[in-house]
Design an enzyme around this catalytic site. Structure first.
Site, PDB file in Angstrom:
ATOM      1  N   ARG A  35       0.487  -1.626  -0.404  1.00 57.44           N
ATOM      2  CA  ARG A  35      -0.039  -0.105  -0.444  1.00 57.44           C
ATOM      3  C   ARG A  35       0.925   1.074  -0.201  1.00 57.44           C
ATOM      4  NH1 ARG A  35      -3.844  -1.513   5.181  1.00 57.44           N
ATOM      5  NH2 ARG A  35      -2.193  -2.336   5.147  1.00 57.44           N
ATOM      6  N   ARG A  44      -5.074  -2.381  -7.443  1.00 54.99           N
ATOM      7  CA  ARG A  44      -5.457  -3.802  -6.176  1.00 54.99           C
ATOM      8  C   ARG A  44      -6.619  -3.310  -6.509  1.00 54.99           C
ATOM      9  NH1 ARG A  44      -4.514  -5.971  -2.098  1.00 54.99           N
ATOM     10  NH2 ARG A  44      -7.073  -5.805  -2.012  1.00 54.99           N
ATOM     11  N   ASP A  80       0.480 -13.872   0.526  1.00 48.85           N
ATOM     12  CA  ASP A  80       0.403 -13.656   1.999  1.00 48.85           C
ATOM     13  C   ASP A  80       0.404 -15.122   2.769  1.00 48.85           C
ATOM     14  OD1 ASP A  80      -0.689 -11.551   3.926  1.00 48.85           O
ATOM     15  OD2 ASP A  80      -2.000 -13.231   5.071  1.00 48.85           O
ATOM     16  N   TYR A 155      -3.539 -16.957  14.041  1.00 50.40           N
ATOM     17  CA  TYR A 155      -4.683 -17.031  13.339  1.00 50.40           C
ATOM     18  C   TYR A 155      -5.214 -17.884  13.795  1.00 50.40           C
ATOM     19  CZ  TYR A 155      -1.939 -12.584  11.715  1.00 50.40           C
ATOM     20  OH  TYR A 155      -1.254 -11.376  11.501  1.00 50.40           O
TER      21      TYR A 155
HETATM   22  O1  CP3 Z   1       5.937  -6.339   0.107  1.00 46.58           O
HETATM   23  C1  CP3 Z   1       6.381  -7.963   0.593  1.00 46.58           C
HETATM   24  O2  CP3 Z   1       6.644  -8.238   1.520  1.00 46.58           O
HETATM   25  C2  CP3 Z   1       5.420  -9.658   0.094  1.00 46.58           C
HETATM   26  C3  CP3 Z   1       3.751  -9.481   0.354  1.00 46.58           C
HETATM   27  C4  CP3 Z   1       3.588  -9.954   1.619  1.00 46.58           C
HETATM   28  C5  CP3 Z   1       2.413  -9.501   2.707  1.00 46.58           C
HETATM   29  N1  CP3 Z   1       2.066 -10.257   3.556  1.00 46.58           N
HETATM   30  C6  CP3 Z   1       1.283  -8.976   1.671  1.00 46.58           C
HETATM   31  C7  CP3 Z   1       0.073  -8.970   2.077  1.00 46.58           C
HETATM   32  C8  CP3 Z   1       3.933 -10.735   2.623  1.00 46.58           C
HETATM   33  C9  CP3 Z   1       5.707 -11.384   2.659  1.00 46.58           C
HETATM   34  C10 CP3 Z   1       3.018 -11.072   3.462  1.00 46.58           C
HETATM   35  C11 CP3 Z   1       3.405 -11.491   4.907  1.00 46.58           C
HETATM   36  C12 CP3 Z   1       2.218 -11.286   6.545  1.00 46.58           C
HETATM   37  N2  CP3 Z   1       1.024 -12.072   6.094  1.00 46.58           N
HETATM   38  C13 CP3 Z   1       2.951 -11.983   7.539  1.00 46.58           C
HETATM   39  C14 CP3 Z   1       4.265 -11.673   8.160  1.00 46.58           C
HETATM   40  C15 CP3 Z   1       4.836 -10.251   7.510  1.00 46.58           C
HETATM   41  C16 CP3 Z   1       4.716  -9.483   9.344  1.00 46.58           C
HETATM   42  O3  CP3 Z   1       3.998  -7.959   8.603  1.00 46.58           O
HETATM   43  O4  CP3 Z   1       4.958  -9.892  10.369  1.00 46.58           O
HETATM   44  C17 CP3 Z   1       1.812 -10.609   8.328  1.00 46.58           C
HETATM   45  C18 CP3 Z   1       1.770 -11.736   9.980  1.00 46.58           C
HETATM   46  C19 CP3 Z   1       0.516 -11.389   8.007  1.00 46.58           C
HETATM   47  C20 CP3 Z   1      -1.314 -11.014   8.048  1.00 46.58           C
HETATM   48  C21 CP3 Z   1      -1.428  -9.847   7.306  1.00 46.58           C
HETATM   49  N3  CP3 Z   1      -1.938 -10.357   5.937  1.00 46.58           N
HETATM   50  C22 CP3 Z   1      -1.441  -8.843   7.407  1.00 46.58           C
HETATM   51  C23 CP3 Z   1      -0.926  -8.135   9.003  1.00 46.58           C
HETATM   52  C24 CP3 Z   1      -1.942  -7.984   7.387  1.00 46.58           C
HETATM   53  C25 CP3 Z   1      -1.914  -6.201   7.281  1.00 46.58           C
HETATM   54  C26 CP3 Z   1      -3.042  -5.962   7.606  1.00 46.58           C
HETATM   55  C27 CP3 Z   1      -4.033  -4.642   7.060  1.00 46.58           C
HETATM   56  O5  CP3 Z   1      -4.469  -4.465   5.707  1.00 46.58           O
HETATM   57  O6  CP3 Z   1      -3.176  -3.957   7.854  1.00 46.58           O
HETATM   58  C28 CP3 Z   1      -2.298  -8.622   5.684  1.00 46.58           C
HETATM   59  C29 CP3 Z   1      -2.272  -8.160   4.697  1.00 46.58           C
HETATM   60  C30 CP3 Z   1      -2.052  -7.940   3.356  1.00 46.58           C
HETATM   61  N4  CP3 Z   1      -0.934  -8.654   3.056  1.00 46.58           N
HETATM   62  C31 CP3 Z   1      -1.603  -6.460   2.602  1.00 46.58           C
HETATM   63  C32 CP3 Z   1      -0.680  -7.177   1.560  1.00 46.58           C
HETATM   64  C33 CP3 Z   1      -0.058  -5.882   0.900  1.00 46.58           C
HETATM   65  C34 CP3 Z   1      -2.391  -5.286   2.707  1.00 46.58           C
HETATM   66  C35 CP3 Z   1      -3.878  -5.954   1.851  1.00 46.58           C
HETATM   67  C36 CP3 Z   1      -4.121  -4.539   1.292  1.00 46.58           C
HETATM   68  O7  CP3 Z   1      -3.732  -4.062   0.089  1.00 46.58           O
HETATM   69  O8  CP3 Z   1      -5.274  -4.428   1.782  1.00 46.58           O
END
Ligand code: CP3
Length: 347
Positions: A35, A44, A80, A155
């Site tokens: 984002r 997206r 993810d 989770y």
């Molecule tokens: O750029 C990168 O790092 C690659 C993509 C990536 C995503 N999630 C995309 C994503 C990676 C490596 C992850 C890993 C992930 N997902 C973790 C481990 C990394 C960390 O941050 O500790 C965890 C705990 C998750 C679970 C998760 N998924 C969370 C906590 C969230 C954020 C929620 C929010 O909207 O604040 C997601 C959603 C997510 N995963 C987004 C992205 C780009 C946001 C989705 C969106 O665009 O709405």
């Protein structure tokens, strides 16, 4: 075995992760695809997060965006941590601003039936996306990743994000047999998800145990480390370096390295020289600029990047990164400038 193309395997990132010397540390950012980028928000528009993770056209484009824009030394696969558990049939969603939400949380042994083993047939799109990406990336390495069993279990058991992980810890201690069986399944799923990415051409992997820092070392070693070892062990024969990262894991660094990684990710709470000492100098380190500093004036950022690069020189290898993910409000130009600074240090 030799899956990834030659040049990517000789990249700065892979060399640093293998403890080989380089003129400067490689640099990439956790959550670099996402984002903080207007081009990400545009592509997206109207597409759900999970859907976008399963469409090779979107996965490849989103993974490439930060590589093109910032010139980072590695791409991280756009996906993810919950994608593989969704692929085996767990009903879940990724809610904007919240994170993964699971329709029916795991509470009893019967719930394990909803969590079969992952095979490549569950995720043909992941293989396709990685293949497309590796072809497009050329000599820039692709980092594959998976969530570690503990963070995934949190989770699944909590049903969504949790600050305390109370239900997860209660299950772990009240029913250790069920806990270990749940984590064994998750270790198979995570390990296979990593394997699929490496077999399709990823040059390195990262296991995210983002929330492991909620545990004492004793609980980590008894209830978590054996399962993370299995997940990391799933790619041990594929000759790719493994990065193991969590947040708030200062007390766990040595145990996380010992789980089977060549690189230990360090969050912003531990100075790299302290981390290196705790790890006995035996690992490459990844980190650890505090993401909050991305909002400070450039002079402050520059001083901290230079300090971190200097501290990293004492370790067996160093990959410059943030201490956690890029915040969505980050000015992307700041990230580009950090990449330029780190690259200038090798000239
Ligand atoms: O750029 C990168 O790092 C690659 C993509 C990536 C995503 N999630 C995309 C994503 C990676 C490596 C992850 C890993 C992930 N997902 C973790 C481990 C990394 C960390 O941050 O500790 C965890 C705990 C998750 C679970 C998760 N998924 C969370 C906590 C969230 C954020 C929620 C929010 O909207 O604040 C997601 C959603 C997510 N995963 C987004 C992205 C780009 C946001 C989705 C969106 O665009 O709405």
């Amino acid at each position: 075995m030799d899956h990834a193309p030659r040049p990517a395997r000789e990249s700065l990132l892979v060399r640093a992760a293998r403890h080989e010397p380089g003129a400067r540390p490689p640099v990439w950012f956790m959550r670099q695809a996402g984002r903080s980028l207007p081009e990400y928000r545009a592509i997206r528009e109207g597409v759900g997060m999970l859907e976008s993770c399963r469409r090779p056209d979107l996965v490849t484009e989103i993974t490439m965006q930060p590589v093109r824009r910032h010139g980072v030394d590695a791409a991280i696969f756009f996906s993810d941590i919950v994608v593989p558990v969704g692929a085996v049939g767990i009903d879940l969603d990724i809610v904007p601003g919240v994170g993964p939400v699971v329709a029916q949380p795991v509470a009893t042994r019967a719930d394990l039936d909803r969590l079969p083993e992952l095979t490549g047939e569950h995720v043909p799109d992941i293989t396709e996306s990685v293949r497309l990406l590796v072809a497009e990336l050329g000599d820039t390495p692709l980092i594959g990743f998976a969530g570690a069993p503990f963070t995934l279990a949190s989770y699944l058991v909590e049903g969504g994000p949790s600050k305390t992980h109370a239900r997860t810890k209660a299950l772990m201690h009240a029913d250790p047999a069920l806990w270990h069986d749940l984590c064994a399944r998750l270790a198979q799923i995570s390990g296979e998800f990593l394997r699929v990415q490496v077999e399709a051409g990823a040059s390195a992997v990262q296991l995210f145990d983002s929330w492991a820092g909620a545990l004492s070392r004793r609980d980590y070693e008894e209830f978590v480390q054996p399962h993370s070892r299995v997940a990391l062990g799933a790619v041990a024969d594929l000759d790719v370096p493994r990065i193991h990262f969590g947040v708030g894991t200062g007390e766990l660094l040595a145990s996380m390295g010992a789980a089977g990684a060549e690189v230990v990710g360090v969050d912003f709470r531990v100075d790299l020289d302290d981390a290196n000492e705790r790890l006995g100098g035996r690992y490459a380190l990844q980190g650890n600029l505090d993401p909050a500093l991305l909002f400070a004036p450039w002079e402050v950022i520059e001083a901290h990047v230079r300090r971190i690069v200097t501290q990293g020189r004492a370790a067996a290898g160093h990959i410059l990164n943030l201490g956690h993910g890029v915040p969505p409000e980050t000015d992307p130009d700041v990230l580009t400038r950090i990449v330029e600074l780190v690259k200038s240090l090798g000239e």
